[in-house]
Design an enzyme around this catalytic site. Structure first.
Site, PDB file in Angstrom:
ATOM      1  N   TRP A  99       0.751  -1.338  -0.028  1.00  0.00           N
ATOM      2  CA  TRP A  99      -0.104   0.053   0.031  1.00  0.00           C
ATOM      3  C   TRP A  99       0.939   1.110  -0.210  1.00  0.00           C
ATOM      4  CZ3 TRP A  99      -4.227  -1.409  -2.032  1.00  0.00           C
ATOM      5  CH2 TRP A  99      -4.851  -2.838  -1.586  1.00  0.00           C
ATOM      6  N   ASP A 166      -1.865   7.026   5.724  1.00  0.00           N
ATOM      7  CA  ASP A 166      -2.828   5.995   5.437  1.00  0.00           C
ATOM      8  C   ASP A 166      -3.195   5.023   6.819  1.00  0.00           C
ATOM      9  OD1 ASP A 166      -4.405   3.865   4.494  1.00  0.00           O
ATOM     10  OD2 ASP A 166      -2.836   3.362   3.002  1.00  0.00           O
ATOM     11  N   LYS A 190     -12.153  -1.577   6.614  1.00  0.00           N
ATOM     12  CA  LYS A 190     -11.364  -2.437   7.715  1.00  0.00           C
ATOM     13  C   LYS A 190     -11.713  -2.244   8.824  1.00  0.00           C
ATOM     14  CE  LYS A 190      -8.678  -3.513   4.065  1.00  0.00           C
ATOM     15  NZ  LYS A 190      -7.784  -2.305   3.335  1.00  0.00           N
TER      16      LYS A 190
HETATM   17  C1  LIG Z   1      -6.931  -2.027   1.943  1.00  0.00           C
HETATM   18  C2  LIG Z   1      -5.913  -0.928   2.211  1.00  0.00           C
HETATM   19  C3  LIG Z   1      -5.880  -0.016   1.290  1.00  0.00           C
HETATM   20  C4  LIG Z   1      -6.536  -0.008   0.108  1.00  0.00           C
HETATM   21  O1  LIG Z   1      -7.852   0.510   0.285  1.00  0.00           O
HETATM   22  P1  LIG Z   1      -9.146   0.708  -0.965  1.00  0.00           P
HETATM   23  O2  LIG Z   1     -10.213   1.473  -0.192  1.00  0.00           O
HETATM   24  O3  LIG Z   1      -9.656  -0.830  -1.313  1.00  0.00           O
HETATM   25  O4  LIG Z   1      -8.526   1.488  -2.060  1.00  0.00           O
HETATM   26  C5  LIG Z   1      -4.929   0.977   1.396  1.00  0.00           C
HETATM   27  N1  LIG Z   1      -4.041   1.013   2.549  1.00  0.00           N
HETATM   28  C6  LIG Z   1      -4.178   0.010   3.475  1.00  0.00           C
HETATM   29  C7  LIG Z   1      -3.271   0.096   4.464  1.00  0.00           C
HETATM   30  C8  LIG Z   1      -5.199  -1.022   3.451  1.00  0.00           C
HETATM   31  O5  LIG Z   1      -5.283  -1.871   4.421  1.00  0.00           O
END
Ligand SMILES: *Cc1c(COP(=O)(O)O)cnc(C)c1O
Length: 351
Positions: A99, A166, A190
């Site tokens: 990511w 993020d 999540k």
């Molecule tokens: C799942 C995840 C993403 C991707 O998220 P999307 O909403 O599917 O774009 C990005 N960063 C982290 C840390 C993730 O766990």
């Protein structure tokens, strides 16, 4: 019987939230939540409650704006770079996995001078690297929890430049100091709610300061801040369900209580991994995630037997990400300690 979902995302929510959300699909003040106008007073109230719950639960200071947008964290990679670029047109990134790497690519595509300050790639991202920031960068971006590799920043980087994070896979799992950040973003699926909304927490002084002269309207966080997160039709049902989940979290003691429970769940599973001769953790011990626990069998020949064992215990979603292999137990807020105990029992009896 309901399956025990250890999947990495979209993930489980509390049963009570599933039930209340499903009722609203049929009847929400005489209409379905799926058909109400996002401009109706009923939905405006939902949006305001959702934003207020984020503020309360995370102690978000007054001078930050809370938004529920679309596009997932993947669009957040681009939005963060576009909105946080300043006069240096230079950004710092810590590469702790897939990511983080994708965030780096978006910064590069925008033409920012993108400096990877540290990376744990050479060890398949099984640890959180140290870094040294000497250059002048517009912002530092990092990924607080590395969903795929099971690593997590235990302390946030301390830097003098704006900090961007993020937080998709560990937001609302533990207490954080929002005032350290200029921008936090997180895909909802999540630990917040169903897929379809993305949370942004942005410091007001960071809005409207981009060195890009013209940001496309939707990608400019200021657009949404000015419209109280109602610039266009928001994902009504996703936000409603996220609001229910945050309400549930508040009613059950808030972040303080869930953090205790998450620590307990993690301690339970890591202790089994460390004491059971059949298993081995894949992440560096000091950097282990409380949300995503990655481990392997010491002997691959046991895989079929172990897979059968957890599957017959009604467990799903335990397979590791293809880039790591082995197993990954994702233990977001709604996963009960009973579910973790069940997995630990399966592992214990397996040795
Ligand atoms: C799942 C995840 C993403 C991707 O998220 P999307 O909403 O599917 O774009 C990005 N960063 C982290 C840390 C993730 O766990």
């Amino acid at each position: 019987m309901k399956k025990l979902n250890f999947g990495a995302g979209p993930c489980i929510l509390p049963e009570a939230v599933f039930e209340e959300a499903s009722k609203a699909v049929v009847d929400f003040n005489g209409l379905s939540i799926l058909e109400i106008s996002h401009r109706s007073p009923e939905f405006v109230a939902v949006m305001e409650e959702a934003r207020q719950l984020v503020r309360e639960l995370l102690n978000v200071p007054e001078d930050y704006t809370i938004l529920f947008l679309q596009g997932g964290a993947s669009l957040g990679f681009l939005i963060s770079a576009m909105n946080m670029a300043r006069e240096h047109k230079k950004a710092g990134y810590i590469n702790t996995g897939a990511w983080a790497s994708k965030a780096i690519i978006e910064s590069e595509k925008l033409g920012l001078d993108t400096v990877v300050l540290a990376s744990s790639k050479e060890k398949n991202f099984n640890y959180i690297p140290d870094f040294n920031l000497v250059e002048k960068v517009d912002y530092l971006h990092f990924t607080s929890n590395n969903t795929i590799y099971g690593t997590q920043f235990k302390e946030f980087p301390s830097v003098s430049c704006p900090l961007v994070c993020d937080m998709s896979s560990d937001i609302f799992s533990k207490e954080i100091d929002v005032s350290k950040f200029d921008l936090i973003y997180a895909g909802a699926q999540k630990n917040i709610g169903p897929a379809g909304s993305t949370l942004y927490i942005v410091k007001n002084t960071a809005l409207g300061k981009s060195s890009f002269k013209s940001i496309p309207t939707y990608l400019d966080l200021e657009t949404h801040a000015k419209k109280d997160s109602m610039f266009n039709t928001p994902p009504v049902f996703a936000i409603y369900t996220a609001m229910l989940n945050l309400r549930y979290l508040k009613q059950n003691g808030g972040i303080k209580e869930i953090e205790k429970l998450n620590n307990k769940k993690a301690a339970l599973l890591y202790s089994e991994i460390d004491n059971n001769p059949s298993f081995e953790g894949t992440a560096n011990k000091n950097d282990r995630s409380t949300m995503n626990v990655t481990f392997t069998l010491k002997d691959d020949k046991d895989a079929e037997a172990f897979d059968n064992a957890w599957k017959s215990a009604n467990i799903v979603g335990l397979k590791g990400h293809r880039s790591v292999g082995g197993y990954r137990a994702s233990m977001y807020n709604a996963l009960t300690i009973d579910a973790v105990e069940r997995l630990v029992d399966v592992m214990h009896n397996f040795k």
